[in-house]
Design an enzyme around this catalytic site. Structure first.
Site, PDB file in Angstrom:
ATOM      1  N   GLN A 111     -12.009  10.515   6.927  1.00 60.39           N
ATOM      2  CA  GLN A 111     -13.566  10.470   7.258  1.00 60.39           C
ATOM      3  C   GLN A 111     -13.432   9.201   8.002  1.00 60.39           C
ATOM      4  OE1 GLN A 111     -15.679  12.529   4.794  1.00 60.39           O
ATOM      5  NE2 GLN A 111     -16.777  12.141   6.593  1.00 60.39           N
ATOM      6  N   LYS A 126     -15.181   7.772   0.716  1.00 59.08           N
ATOM      7  CA  LYS A 126     -15.307   8.715   0.104  1.00 59.08           C
ATOM      8  C   LYS A 126     -15.398   8.410  -1.473  1.00 59.08           C
ATOM      9  CE  LYS A 126     -15.205  13.417   0.263  1.00 59.08           C
ATOM     10  NZ  LYS A 126     -15.645  14.170   1.697  1.00 59.08           N
ATOM     11  N   ASP A 166     -20.099  17.065  -1.269  1.00 58.03           N
ATOM     12  CA  ASP A 166     -18.693  17.489  -1.092  1.00 58.03           C
ATOM     13  C   ASP A 166     -18.514  18.547  -2.195  1.00 58.03           C
ATOM     14  OD1 ASP A 166     -16.348  16.882   0.650  1.00 58.03           O
ATOM     15  OD2 ASP A 166     -15.567  17.278  -1.072  1.00 58.03           O
ATOM     16  N   ASN A 241     -20.819  25.689   0.230  1.00 56.04           N
ATOM     17  CA  ASN A 241     -21.625  25.432   1.291  1.00 56.04           C
ATOM     18  C   ASN A 241     -21.117  25.567   2.705  1.00 56.04           C
ATOM     19  OD1 ASN A 241     -22.422  22.531   3.405  1.00 56.04           O
ATOM     20  ND2 ASN A 241     -24.273  23.445   2.262  1.00 56.04           N
TER      21      ASN A 241
HETATM   22  P1  NDP Z   1     -18.597  23.737  -2.476  1.00 53.53           P
HETATM   23  O1  NDP Z   1     -18.327  22.939  -3.758  1.00 53.53           O
HETATM   24  O2  NDP Z   1     -19.755  24.128  -2.177  1.00 53.53           O
HETATM   25  O3  NDP Z   1     -17.478  25.081  -2.342  1.00 53.53           O
HETATM   26  C1  NDP Z   1     -16.175  24.741  -2.479  1.00 53.53           C
HETATM   27  C2  NDP Z   1     -15.376  26.092  -2.373  1.00 53.53           C
HETATM   28  O4  NDP Z   1     -14.033  25.790  -2.398  1.00 53.53           O
HETATM   29  C3  NDP Z   1     -15.725  27.001  -3.513  1.00 53.53           C
HETATM   30  O5  NDP Z   1     -15.848  28.372  -3.162  1.00 53.53           O
HETATM   31  C4  NDP Z   1     -14.474  26.782  -4.460  1.00 53.53           C
HETATM   32  O6  NDP Z   1     -14.152  27.822  -5.398  1.00 53.53           O
HETATM   33  C5  NDP Z   1     -13.466  26.516  -3.380  1.00 53.53           C
HETATM   34  N1  NDP Z   1     -12.505  25.668  -4.101  1.00 53.53           N
HETATM   35  C6  NDP Z   1     -12.680  24.302  -4.426  1.00 53.53           C
HETATM   36  N2  NDP Z   1     -11.644  23.881  -4.954  1.00 53.53           N
HETATM   37  C7  NDP Z   1     -10.779  24.587  -4.853  1.00 53.53           C
HETATM   38  C8  NDP Z   1      -9.295  24.708  -5.418  1.00 53.53           C
HETATM   39  N3  NDP Z   1      -8.692  23.658  -5.742  1.00 53.53           N
HETATM   40  N4  NDP Z   1      -8.531  25.906  -4.907  1.00 53.53           N
HETATM   41  C9  NDP Z   1      -9.219  26.903  -4.522  1.00 53.53           C
HETATM   42  N5  NDP Z   1     -10.606  26.959  -4.154  1.00 53.53           N
HETATM   43  C10 NDP Z   1     -11.280  25.878  -4.301  1.00 53.53           C
HETATM   44  O7  NDP Z   1     -17.949  22.778  -1.494  1.00 53.53           O
HETATM   45  P2  NDP Z   1     -18.252  22.397   0.201  1.00 53.53           P
HETATM   46  O8  NDP Z   1     -18.349  23.920   0.700  1.00 53.53           O
HETATM   47  O9  NDP Z   1     -18.994  21.470   0.556  1.00 53.53           O
HETATM   48  O10 NDP Z   1     -16.437  21.879   0.666  1.00 53.53           O
HETATM   49  C11 NDP Z   1     -15.779  22.745   1.027  1.00 53.53           C
HETATM   50  C12 NDP Z   1     -14.671  21.954   1.681  1.00 53.53           C
HETATM   51  O11 NDP Z   1     -15.066  21.470   2.825  1.00 53.53           O
HETATM   52  C13 NDP Z   1     -14.064  20.736   1.243  1.00 53.53           C
HETATM   53  O12 NDP Z   1     -12.579  20.407   1.372  1.00 53.53           O
HETATM   54  C14 NDP Z   1     -14.769  19.599   1.649  1.00 53.53           C
HETATM   55  O13 NDP Z   1     -14.244  18.398   1.404  1.00 53.53           O
HETATM   56  C15 NDP Z   1     -14.929  20.218   3.069  1.00 53.53           C
HETATM   57  N6  NDP Z   1     -16.442  19.615   3.763  1.00 53.53           N
HETATM   58  C16 NDP Z   1     -17.571  19.597   3.313  1.00 53.53           C
HETATM   59  C17 NDP Z   1     -18.421  19.184   3.868  1.00 53.53           C
HETATM   60  C18 NDP Z   1     -19.790  19.266   3.479  1.00 53.53           C
HETATM   61  O14 NDP Z   1     -20.800  18.901   4.321  1.00 53.53           O
HETATM   62  N7  NDP Z   1     -20.177  19.835   2.265  1.00 53.53           N
HETATM   63  C19 NDP Z   1     -18.372  18.398   5.431  1.00 53.53           C
HETATM   64  C20 NDP Z   1     -16.978  18.291   5.928  1.00 53.53           C
HETATM   65  C21 NDP Z   1     -15.828  18.941   4.974  1.00 53.53           C
HETATM   66  P3  NDP Z   1     -14.584  27.659  -6.878  1.00 53.53           P
HETATM   67  O15 NDP Z   1     -16.254  27.899  -7.068  1.00 53.53           O
HETATM   68  O16 NDP Z   1     -13.636  28.788  -7.532  1.00 53.53           O
HETATM   69  O17 NDP Z   1     -14.328  26.296  -7.281  1.00 53.53           O
HETATM   70  O1  2IT Z   2     -16.148  15.683   4.291  1.00 54.57           O
HETATM   71  C1  2IT Z   2     -17.240  15.467   5.092  1.00 54.57           C
HETATM   72  O2  2IT Z   2     -17.408  15.142   5.874  1.00 54.57           O
HETATM   73  C2  2IT Z   2     -18.436  15.397   3.970  1.00 54.57           C
HETATM   74  N1  2IT Z   2     -18.333  16.034   2.804  1.00 54.57           N
HETATM   75  C3  2IT Z   2     -19.568  15.170   4.341  1.00 54.57           C
HETATM   76  C4  2IT Z   2     -19.938  13.764   4.410  1.00 54.57           C
HETATM   77  C5  2IT Z   2     -21.423  13.165   4.670  1.00 54.57           C
HETATM   78  O3  2IT Z   2     -21.473  12.034   4.641  1.00 54.57           O
HETATM   79  O4  2IT Z   2     -22.018  14.064   5.132  1.00 54.57           O
END
Ligand code: NDP
Ligand code: 2IT
Length: 449
Positions: A111, A126, A166, A241
């Site tokens: 981050q 984080k 997250d 997301n």
């Molecule tokens: P969500 O909780 O909305 O979705 C996570 C997704 O990933 C789900 O489909 C989930 O499946 C799957 N998943 C989670 N853990 C695992 C695992 N151990 N093995 C396989 N699939 C998995 O999270 P986000 O979409 O917000 O986050 C997804 C990724 O993006 C993460 O790495 C996060 O750190 C990163 N990220 C998020 C940001 C944000 O703004 N939200 C910004 C930048 C990065 P299931 O439902 O089966 O658990």
């Molecule tokens: O991994 C990431 O960049 C996030 N989960 C978003 C962090 C934030 O502060 O919006």
């Protein structure tokens, strides 16, 4: 200089030998810095690498709560306040049973660099918990969030540390966290959390920002190589997301998304994924992706049975890894390359293993690294913070335009830094050097702290 780098990596390994993800993240950044460091022999004396890899503060705490059956559950909470060099600590909260100190530190470390690339005043942090939101009732989620905030509140603030979402933390959880923070502080401090609902202080387009931003970056990267997104086939791991809004923007850009997944398996729909249906299953019903195949006769569902996700076996032009760390292994990289993949975009944090990244680069696959490509989420969080400070809101279009420009700037920074160090087209090295250059300069300006 090579010796300094090796020595520091060795020390970090010894000191943190039970934290594999954290070591992987440090190694990924540091091992790409040798050409930059060789121009800065003074960094060794200033212990720049040592200081950058040591969190300013780690907070670990008990989170007790009572489930719907009256049973007392104890989870562990974390906040790793990694770096405040260029702004208040900033980064998401993850609620997932796999959460541990190694994962928190790797995410906090990533981050710092990601936030520096946005060009906005945000440090790196984080947090989260090993709490598993799956199968919990609405009131269990609320009670957990309230207990979590009852400790966390004393460590955060609009100018101190600003958490967001997250994995497992979306606007529902941010709402419960914000409500409890406000109750304890007895003041409305909108800028203390981002990812808030629009009704009480959130930013338009924050929900969409990470996925949209990933596609803006991808579009720039392809354009640089004279390739258009129009008509391309895309597969996207995850269905949370990031995945959902990457899919939405990809379709708006004229691409066809044919596969998505969750931790149990993946769906393939040759007609193109029906995103409204995915949103209904995931955002409203909080169900499983396999339910999609029940209502879409041409779609097939494949269960995940090994460490390698079946989604990477599907032939595609562009693959977007939007689920979790180390979800794209060398085996999967080989399958993608064999099937003619042109570009990879990392929407998740550190989704590709180190050997997978190397394999893509060696095979001339365009590669958009996480800390640059998924920075649109946190960048829009910073835009939410500034709206909260101004007590004023931008329209959706205004936020989206700012986001697009930020992603273009990030791409150009990665490109320029790669060129400066003789690594044209290697955006992995470009992102790491561009971010490290900025942060190390800030560190030097601020003295030994
Ligand atoms: P969500 O909780 O909305 O979705 C996570 C997704 O990933 C789900 O489909 C989930 O499946 C799957 N998943 C989670 N853990 C695992 C695992 N151990 N093995 C396989 N699939 C998995 O999270 P986000 O979409 O917000 O986050 C997804 C990724 O993006 C993460 O790495 C996060 O750190 C990163 N990220 C998020 C940001 C944000 O703004 N939200 C910004 C930048 C990065 P299931 O439902 O089966 O658990
Ligand atoms: O991994 C990431 O960049 C996030 N989960 C978003 C962090 C934030 O502060 O919006």
């Amino acid at each position: 200089m090579e010796r300094y780098l090796e020595k520091v990596l060795e020390q970090i390994k010894e000191k943190n030998n039970s934290e594999p993800e954290y070591l992987q993240a440090v190694d990924e950044v540091y091992s790409s810095l040798s050409s930059f460091l060789s121009k800065h022999p003074e960094y060794e004396k200033m212990a720049i690498l040592e200081r950058m890899a040591e969190p300013e503060r780690i907070i670990m705490f008990r989170v007790p709560w009572v489930d719907d059956n009256g049973k007392i559950i104890v989870n562990r909470g974390y906040r790793v306040q990694f770096s405040s060099l260029i702004g208040p600590y900033k980064g998401g909260l993850r609620f997932h049973p796999s959460v541990n100190l190694s994962i928190m530190k790797f995410l906090g470390f990533e981050q710092i660099f990601k936030n520096a690339l946005t060009g906005l005043p945000i440090g790196g942090a984080k947090g989260g918990s090993d709490f598993d939101p799956k199968g919990k009732s609405e009131s269990e989620i609320m009670r957990f969030c309230q207990s979590f905030m009852t400790e966390l509140y004393r460590h955060i603030g609009a100018d101190v540390d600003v958490p967001a979402g997250d994995i497992g933390v979306g606007s529902r959880e941010i709402g419960y966290l914000f409500g409890q923070y406000k109750r304890i502080r007895d003041a409305y401090e909108g800028g203390v959390l981002t990812g808030k609902d629009i009704i009480y202080g959130g930013s338009l387009a924050r929900k969409e920002a990470t996925g949209y931003g990933l596609m803006f970056f991808m579009s720039e990267m392809l354009k640089e190589s004279g390739i258009s997104i129009q008509g391309k086939t895309i597969t996207i791991s995850g269905s949370g997301n990031v995945a959902i809004y990457a899919c939405e923007k990809a379709v708006q850009m004229g691409a066809k998304v044919v596969a998505m997944s969750d931790s149990n398996g993946c769906i393939y729909d040759p007609d193109g994924i029906d995103l409204n249906s995915v949103k209904e299953i995931k955002e409203v019903k909080r169900g499983r992706i396999k339910e999609y195949a029940l209502t879409h006769p041409n779609a097939t569902y494949t269960e995940k049975t090994t460490q390698d996700s079946p989604i990477w076996e599907i032939k595609t032009d562009i693959a977007l890894a939007c689920a979790t760390q180390n979800e794209l292994t060398l085996n999967s990289a080989k399958a993608l390359v064999k099937n003619g993949v042109i570009a990879i975009g990392e929407g998740a944090n550190m989704p590709s293993t180190k050997d997978a990244v190397e394999y893509f680069i060696d095979n001339n696959v365009l590669f958009a690294p996480a800390k640059a490509a998924n920075a649109g989420g946190v960048a829009t969080s910073a835009i939410e913070m500034s709206q909260n400070s101004m007590r004023f809101y931008y329209t959706f279009d205004e936020v989206e335009k700012k986001l697009n420009q930020i992603m273009i700037n990030i791409f150009n920074e990665c490109k320029d830094a790669a060129n400066d160090y003789g690594q044209k087209g290697n955006y992995v090295i470009g992102a790491n050097i561009a971010a490290f250059r900025k942060l190390s300069q800030a560190m030097i300006c601020q003295g030994i702290v």
